[in-house]
Design an enzyme around this catalytic site. Structure first.
Site: not given
Length: 315
Positions: A98, A194, A220, A226, A228
């Site tokens: 990420r 969102k 996903d 967890a 989101t």
């Protein structure tokens, strides 16, 4: 029969997955001592001859991320110095993925740093699954096979025969993945948009698509804290969904993730075994696990025999 020179070794990150892969390949798991000294330094000793062999080191860099990463690097170095012919870093879950860009000024691009470390340690190629960002493959100066868990996930979704199925992307960034799944299943697609109107205000989730009376399957690449995922399930239920399930490849499940899932309106979370589940995750009634061992073993066999890997994922 698999390639006669093939060997598979494992660190301490996910030995159960490595053992399952070796069983599918019908070869013994390579013997190695992977331990640490009292001060935390990693020690690796390869306990059998690897000279001239085609070696795969199966080691996801999941939590404890830095320990598992260091084990991977040290095993690669030990195999290189033991004269292995080719070393493949098989990293089902690529930690630090990420951090693939400068999100703010003066931050590191750690996904690139880890790629450099793996290459410098002596890996000749890399095998990974569902990279968080496909462009990370370009961070390596060696060949990278980024395979996908979608055949495993698709097969399970099909077997479940969900009534009124609709595939949902949890955010705009995951639309490509969700659309591909929806196309293969020949069902509709919904997207969760969102946004946070102002700092310190709660996230507003808008549903693009009609989910009323439908069974929603959120797709996903990973589930971490967890938050989101649980908020998305809540928004879908508030918009009329009768059932909400989620399919995620990598069960990072850090911090309060299990507690959130338990008390959420999410009906079920299905994950793969790229990362071993913590004891509390194993005990969670809402979490179901699928194994990627057979898919990973077939990929390793094809790499060892110089066969096509991409054809595994083509129609």
């Amino acid at each position: 029969m698999v390639h006669g020179n093939l060997m598979v070794f494992s660190g301490n990150a996910n030995p159960a997955l490595a053992a399952a892969v070796a069983r599918f390949l019908q070869i013994p798991l390579g013997r190695a001592e992977v331990s640490s000294f009292s001060d935390g330094e990693v020690f690796v000793e390869i306990l059998e001859n690897v000279r001239g062999r085609d070696v795969f080191v199966l080691q996801p860099t999941c939590a404890p991320t830095n320990d598992n990463l260091m084990e991977l690097l040290t095993m690669i170095d030990a195999l290189k110095r033991a004269s292995a012919n080719r070393i493949t870093a098989a990293v089902p879950y690529y930690g630090y993925a990420r951090q693939d860009r400068k999100s703010r000024a003066r931050t590191a691009i750690t996904a690139k740093l880890v790629a450099d470390l793996i290459t410098s340690a002596g890996a000749n190629r890399v095998l990974t699954m569902d990279l968080h960002a496909d462009q990370i493959q370009g961070f390596f100066d060696v060949p990278v096979d980024n395979i996908y868990a979608s055949p495993i996930l698709l097969g399970d979704i099909w077997r479940q025969s969900y009534p009124g199925l609709i595939v949902v992307s949890p955010d705009v960034g995951g639309v490509v993945r969700a659309r591909a799944i929806a196309k293969r299943l020949e069902v509709d697609l919904a997207i969760i948009d969102k946004r946070r109107p102002r700092p310190n205000e709660s996230v507003v989730m808008n549903i693009i698509g009609d989910v009323e009376g439908r069974t929603c399957v959120i797709v996903d690449d990973m589930v971490d804290t967890a938050n989101t995922l649980c908020e998305a399930a809540k928004a879908l239920k508030e918009n009329g969904a009768v059932r909400v399930c989620a399919y995620c490849t990598h069960p990072v499940l850090s911090g309060p993730a299990i507690e959130r899932i338990e008390r959420s309106v999410l009906d079920e979370l299905t994950v793969t075994d790229t990362i071993p589940l913590r004891p509390d995750a194993q005990a969670c009634s809402k979490i179901r696990i699928l194994s990627i061992a057979e898919l990973l073993a077939e990929t390793i066999r094809r790499i060892a025999e110089e066969d096509s890997v991409s054809s595994l994922f083509m129609d």
